[in-house]
Design a protein around this motif. Sequence first.
Motif, PDB file in Angstrom:
ATOM      1  N   GLY A   1       0.816  -1.210   0.000  1.00  0.00           N
ATOM      2  CA  GLY A   1       0.000   0.000   0.000  1.00  0.00           C
ATOM      3  C   GLY A   1       0.848   1.258   0.000  1.00  0.00           C
ATOM      4  O   GLY A   1       0.538   2.231  -0.699  1.00  0.00           O
ATOM      5  N   LEU A   2       1.920   1.251   0.754  1.00  0.00           N
ATOM      6  CA  LEU A   2       2.813   2.408   0.791  1.00  0.00           C
ATOM      7  C   LEU A   2       3.465   2.645  -0.568  1.00  0.00           C
ATOM      8  O   LEU A   2       3.609   3.796  -1.012  1.00  0.00           O
TER       9      LEU A   2
ATOM     10  N   ARG B   1       2.243   1.761  -3.466  1.00  0.00           N
ATOM     11  CA  ARG B   1       1.224   2.240  -4.406  1.00  0.00           C
ATOM     12  C   ARG B   1       0.998   3.741  -4.260  1.00  0.00           C
ATOM     13  O   ARG B   1       0.662   4.428  -5.232  1.00  0.00           O
ATOM     14  N   GLU B   2       1.153   4.240  -3.062  1.00  0.00           N
ATOM     15  CA  GLU B   2       0.918   5.658  -2.794  1.00  0.00           C
ATOM     16  C   GLU B   2       2.157   6.517  -3.041  1.00  0.00           C
ATOM     17  O   GLU B   2       2.156   7.708  -2.754  1.00  0.00           O
ATOM     18  N   SER B   3       3.212   5.920  -3.586  1.00  0.00           N
ATOM     19  CA  SER B   3       4.472   6.640  -3.730  1.00  0.00           C
ATOM     20  C   SER B   3       4.438   7.615  -4.900  1.00  0.00           C
ATOM     21  O   SER B   3       3.655   7.480  -5.843  1.00  0.00           O
ATOM     22  N   SER B   4       5.299   8.602  -4.820  1.00  0.00           N
ATOM     23  CA  SER B   4       5.486   9.598  -5.868  1.00  0.00           C
ATOM     24  C   SER B   4       6.978   9.785  -6.055  1.00  0.00           C
ATOM     25  O   SER B   4       7.693  10.062  -5.085  1.00  0.00           O
TER      26      SER B   4
ATOM     27  N   ALA C   1       5.672   8.351  -0.237  1.00  0.00           N
ATOM     28  CA  ALA C   1       4.263   8.410   0.152  1.00  0.00           C
ATOM     29  C   ALA C   1       4.086   9.520   1.187  1.00  0.00           C
ATOM     30  O   ALA C   1       4.956   9.753   2.018  1.00  0.00           O
ATOM     31  N   SER C   2       2.955  10.212   1.146  1.00  0.00           N
ATOM     32  CA  SER C   2       2.693  11.283   2.092  1.00  0.00           C
ATOM     33  C   SER C   2       2.351  10.711   3.464  1.00  0.00           C
ATOM     34  O   SER C   2       2.006   9.528   3.604  1.00  0.00           O
TER      35      SER C   2
ATOM     36  N   ALA D   1      -1.070   9.386   3.427  1.00  0.00           N
ATOM     37  CA  ALA D   1      -1.152   8.076   2.786  1.00  0.00           C
ATOM     38  C   ALA D   1      -0.688   6.970   3.722  1.00  0.00           C
ATOM     39  O   ALA D   1      -1.255   5.865   3.730  1.00  0.00           O
TER      40      ALA D   1
ATOM     41  N   THR E   1      -3.062   3.935   4.856  1.00  0.00           N
ATOM     42  CA  THR E   1      -2.671   2.546   4.635  1.00  0.00           C
ATOM     43  C   THR E   1      -2.763   1.740   5.923  1.00  0.00           C
ATOM     44  O   THR E   1      -3.243   0.601   5.928  1.00  0.00           O
TER      45      THR E   1
ATOM     46  N   GLU F   1       8.793   5.421   5.222  1.00  0.00           N
ATOM     47  CA  GLU F   1       7.340   5.218   5.331  1.00  0.00           C
ATOM     48  C   GLU F   1       6.992   3.952   6.108  1.00  0.00           C
ATOM     49  O   GLU F   1       5.982   3.926   6.825  1.00  0.00           O
TER      50      GLU F   1
END
Length: 219
Positions: free
Chosen positions: A11-12, A14-17, A37-38, A41, A45, A75
């Motif tokens: 999940g972390l 997937r939320e990455s930028s 990830a924020s 986020a 998660t 994260e």
Amino acid sequence: MSEAGDFIDAGLQRESSWQRADQAQARFGPDVEVYGASVGAVRGTVRDALRRYKNLGRDELTALCSELWAVPVLERRLAAVVLLQSGLAALDNSDLTRIEGFLRSARFPELADPLAVDVVGPLLARLEGHSRSRAEAVLERWLQDPDPWLRRAALLAPLREFRAGRGDWDSFVRQARKSLSAASGGGEDGGGADTGSLIREAVTRVVDDVRRTRPELEF
């Protein structure tokens, strides 16, 4: 890795930028990996994981925290902190040993300070009797430890109690003055952080916060 650990890690990621990761990596350096990830986020998660794995007991929860923390990814470690915050009611003084290990390897205020303010402090506040006495003895030991992150955590731990109009302010003042005096020689911790700065930042944060909410207290 456990099923819950895999779920959180996936999940972390997937939320990455990559833009956020590059910016954060430049700030945190090579000692920790950053997914990007924020904070929101990370919290989302963990919330999803707790909904999915509803029957996590204290042992499973703390083991999951250790599992996440074991890999030096910002994260993942922040998720471990959020899990401890979420499971605070199940923790007791014996969990300070695990938290101490986290603090020794945290190396960044973004990880160490939430552990102190939002986990250690509230944990101590809800303990009673012998359990509280043992927990207080642990924090007294932290104040004498060469590791500045432990000393910083012990100083920050009562912050939420002070905000709520409770806590032993006179004891904090004595401990803070002693810690500031001991740290005046400077030096660096194992991660290159300036010991004096870590202690001064912790004391300043508590004093400034209390000055706003309880101006009758003096340092």
